[in-house]
Design a protein around this motif. Structure first.
Motif, mmCIF file in Angstrom:
data_model
loop_
_atom_site.group_PDB
_atom_site.id
_atom_site.type_symbol
_atom_site.label_atom_id
_atom_site.label_comp_id
_atom_site.label_asym_id
_atom_site.label_seq_id
_atom_site.Cartn_x
_atom_site.Cartn_y
_atom_site.Cartn_z
ATOM 1 N N LYS A 162 -8.084 4.184 5.103
ATOM 2 C CA LYS A 162 -7.759 3.477 3.867
ATOM 3 C C LYS A 162 -6.879 2.257 4.146
ATOM 4 O O LYS A 162 -7.136 1.155 3.622
ATOM 5 C CB LYS A 162 -7.040 4.416 2.892
ATOM 6 C CG LYS A 162 -7.922 5.464 2.251
ATOM 7 C CD LYS A 162 -7.133 6.306 1.255
ATOM 8 C CE LYS A 162 -8.016 7.345 0.582
ATOM 9 N NZ LYS A 162 -7.266 8.170 -0.405
ATOM 10 N N TYR A 163 -5.858 2.451 4.972
ATOM 11 C CA TYR A 163 -4.907 1.365 5.208
ATOM 12 C C TYR A 163 -5.578 0.207 5.951
ATOM 13 O O TYR A 163 -5.366 -0.966 5.621
ATOM 14 C CB TYR A 163 -3.700 1.879 5.994
ATOM 15 C CG TYR A 163 -2.530 0.919 5.967
ATOM 16 C CD1 TYR A 163 -1.687 0.860 4.859
ATOM 17 C CD2 TYR A 163 -2.285 0.066 7.037
ATOM 18 C CE1 TYR A 163 -0.617 -0.025 4.819
ATOM 19 C CE2 TYR A 163 -1.219 -0.826 7.003
ATOM 20 C CZ TYR A 163 -0.389 -0.865 5.893
ATOM 21 O OH TYR A 163 0.655 -1.752 5.854
ATOM 22 N N THR A 215 -0.127 10.284 1.915
ATOM 23 C CA THR A 215 -1.335 9.799 1.233
ATOM 24 C C THR A 215 -1.959 8.635 1.978
ATOM 25 O O THR A 215 -3.095 8.253 1.689
ATOM 26 C CB THR A 215 -1.009 9.348 -0.209
ATOM 27 O OG1 THR A 215 -0.136 8.204 -0.173
ATOM 28 C CG2 THR A 215 -0.341 10.464 -0.997
ATOM 29 N N ILE A 216 -1.234 8.065 2.931
ATOM 30 C CA ILE A 216 -1.704 6.892 3.667
ATOM 31 C C ILE A 216 -2.514 7.355 4.874
ATOM 32 O O ILE A 216 -2.015 8.075 5.736
ATOM 33 C CB ILE A 216 -0.515 6.028 4.127
ATOM 34 C CG1 ILE A 216 0.261 5.522 2.907
ATOM 35 C CG2 ILE A 216 -0.979 4.863 4.993
ATOM 36 C CD1 ILE A 216 1.588 4.868 3.251
ATOM 37 N N PHE A 271 -2.957 5.060 -3.307
ATOM 38 C CA PHE A 271 -3.647 5.699 -2.190
ATOM 39 C C PHE A 271 -4.291 7.030 -2.576
ATOM 40 O O PHE A 271 -4.961 7.655 -1.762
ATOM 41 C CB PHE A 271 -2.682 5.923 -1.020
ATOM 42 C CG PHE A 271 -2.463 4.696 -0.188
ATOM 43 C CD1 PHE A 271 -3.239 4.437 0.924
ATOM 44 C CD2 PHE A 271 -1.481 3.778 -0.535
ATOM 45 C CE1 PHE A 271 -3.051 3.301 1.689
ATOM 46 C CE2 PHE A 271 -1.272 2.633 0.217
ATOM 47 C CZ PHE A 271 -2.062 2.386 1.332
ATOM 48 N N GLY A 302 2.924 3.064 -1.791
ATOM 49 C CA GLY A 302 2.324 4.232 -1.157
ATOM 50 C C GLY A 302 3.367 5.308 -0.944
ATOM 51 O O GLY A 302 4.571 5.052 -1.042
#
Length: 541
Positions: free
Chosen positions: A316-317, A311-312, A281, A307
């Motif tokens: 992005k997810y 950072t998540i 990530f 992950g």
């Protein structure tokens, strides 16, 4: 020079040693790979004193026969496979008299111990090192190795420690891992057999993550390094080793996708991918979105990745889920701010853990339950610390599954240095080298921790059971007889499931029917408990 590379790891994907083989072949050096999975090094529930000779005489004899035309043998190892590497090295040196080089995490952190057995020790990344070493040896300059960075070697009776080298920043320079069948051998039901699609499929199907989902998975890495320096993790050592260098590096998306496309073409039975990057990530958002687009268009299979809290992001997810993300594994580790500080994870506190879990849960209808990692049995924990972890669990949004790991003070980590200073490391062989992170030590709080692993334990009930008044009553002298009775029942149950016949059947993956189903339900089949299993001819794959 022909080099034989040997891996004792249960997971035969072994990105590092396969990449070394590809690099050597790319530069004209023939290689042979021998996979000798030592399943004794992975997944015991209770401490077991292990024989230092991990392999039978017949297996060692066959290995020596296969290595007889090689000019050098390389062995990769982590701490739990030290005895495996010793046995292999001793046989090679005594019976063939060819040099042996060790690499991997344990030789990197314990070079002085490793050089007692090996002729050469590689510290950290070894692609450039092994090429330079072979070129020197081929030129007859085995006494002039001083310029090979990160190499530990012997000159006469002295051990020479060369300077640490620089990390390669352009990972696209390295070829994809070597998955050829030619000159690849696998230890299968007591025999070293030549590689084939059928044999590779059986091993990949029985890999740690593949077994969780009943798929046949291929493991790779899209980058190297981790942005964190958690004190219990080997990355704390590597970040210090390569200080003032850019430690987190990524392959380009095109380079990674090309590897996966080739794998799908060569091995059509692969239907699942596992990215074991520590910092997946960490990629910039445009790079991540491009990966998702290319993966969805050219691969399309479900995948698994790691992950860390903070950072998540939702963007992005969500893109990863749309591309085929099946499951994420996230390091939660502990719920106590005091222990988080000791672990150097204060920037990944409970608020970020919950926020990340909420993002993951938002897509729960399209993915498998996430796997959250936790550690326990830390000598520095107080009762309040343990209850803080259980309270954090009671606040996690469902669904989820927990992977729980008994802490081990691995050499090279900052936590090992602290524990050694505080007198907590006395017998490294028993306490570290032979100790498994899946060992269980029973207590009231640990029992609650294990009960919550499936994610189905009612949170309201857990909150009651961790109320301080309830805890004091359940751990009081008044409850001691009940506790002993429960312990006796638990020990009896474990003896049944750890008798020789059942243990062998579990190790070989041959337990069938209700017993296997019950054991799977009992453990929740999370990654820590599932482990990699030895394939057999009877497996349905």
């Amino acid at each position: 020079m022909k080099v034989t590379l040997i891996s004792p790891y249960p997971d035969v994907t072994n990105y590092g040693v396969r990449t070394l083989s590809s690099v050597l072949k790319q530069h004209g050096h023939p290689t042979q790979m021998i996979f000798m999975p030592d399943f004794a090094g992975d997944g015991e529930y209770a401490h077991v004193e292990k024989d230092e000779n991990r392999y039978s005489k017949a297996v060692i004899d066959r290995m020596i026969e296969l290595c007889s035309e090689s000019d050098m043998v390389g062995i990769t190892l982590m701490t739990h496979y030290f005895d495996s590497a010793k046995q292999i090295t001793k046989a090679v040196k005594e019976r063939l008299g060819i040099p042996v080089i060790w690499g991997g995490f344990h030789p990197s952190v314990r070079p002085d111990e490793s050089i007692k057995w090996a002729d050469y020790v590689a510290i950290g990344d070894a692609e450039d090192l092994i090429l330079q070493l072979i070129e020197k040896l081929e030129a007859g300059k085995g006494d002039d190795l001083h310029e090979i960075k990160s190499l530990i070697w012997r000159k006469g009776g002295n051990v020479v420690r060369n300077m640490v080298g620089s990390l390669e920043q352009d990972l696209d320079l390295y070829p994809a891992p070597d998955f050829d069948h030619e000159d690849h051998w696998y230890l299968f039901e007591g025999e070293l057999l030549p590689s084939s699609n059928d044999l590779l499929k059986r091993y990949l199907h029985n890999g740690t993550i593949s077994r969780m989902f009943g798929l046949t998975g291929y493991q790779t890495m899209t980058g190297r390094g981790c942005p964190h320096a958690c004190t219990y993790c080997g990355n704390s050592f590597y970040r210090d080793l390569y200080k003032r260098q850019r430690y987190v590096r990524y392959r380009s998306v095109d380079h990674t996708i090309a590897e996966l496309v080739d794998v799908k073409k060569r091995f059509p039975f692969i239907n699942f991918f596992w990215f074991s990057d520590d910092s997946f990530f960490g990629r910039p958002l445009p790079d991540m979105l491009y990966f998702c687009k290319e993966y969805k268009e050219k691969i399309g299979d479900p995948f698994y990745l790691l992950g860390s809290p903070g950072t998540i992001t939702d963007e992005k997810y969500g893109a990863l889920v749309d591309a085929g993300l099946l499951c994420i594994q996230m390091g939660v580790e502990h719920g106590s701010p005091r222990i988080q500080k000791m672990f150097k994870r204060s920037t990944m506190g409970n608020d970020k853990i919950i926020k990340s879990a909420e993002i993951i849960t938002k897509y729960a209808d399209r993915t498998a339950p996430p796997q959250y990692d936790l550690v326990y049995d830390l000598a520095y924990e107080t009762l309040d610390d343990k209850l803080a972890t259980l309270e954090l669990i009671s606040n996690l949004p469902k669904p989820y599954r927990l992977q729980v790991f008994s802490i081990i003070y691995y050499p090279g980590t900052s936590l090992h240095t602290i524990a050694e200073r505080d007198g907590l490391v006395n017998d490294e062989k028993a306490e570290i080298y032979d100790r498994m992170y899946s060992e269980r030590h029973d207590s009231y709080t640990n029992t609650l921790l294990f009960l919550t692993r499936s994610g189905k334990f009612p949170h309201p009930l857990l909150k009651v059971l961790i109320d301080r008044r309830v805890v004091e009553f359940m751990t009081s002298d008044y409850m001691e007889p009940a506790g002993k009775a429960f312990q006796f029942a638990l020990d009896s149950f474990r003896k049944v499931f750890r008798n020789e016949a059942v243990a062998r059947a579990k190790a070989l993956g041959t337990i069938t029917g209700r017993v296997k189903e019950f054991d799977a339900r009992l453990t929740g089949m999370t990654g820590a408990d599932a482990g990699a299993a030895a394939p057999t001819r009877h497996d349905a794959v």
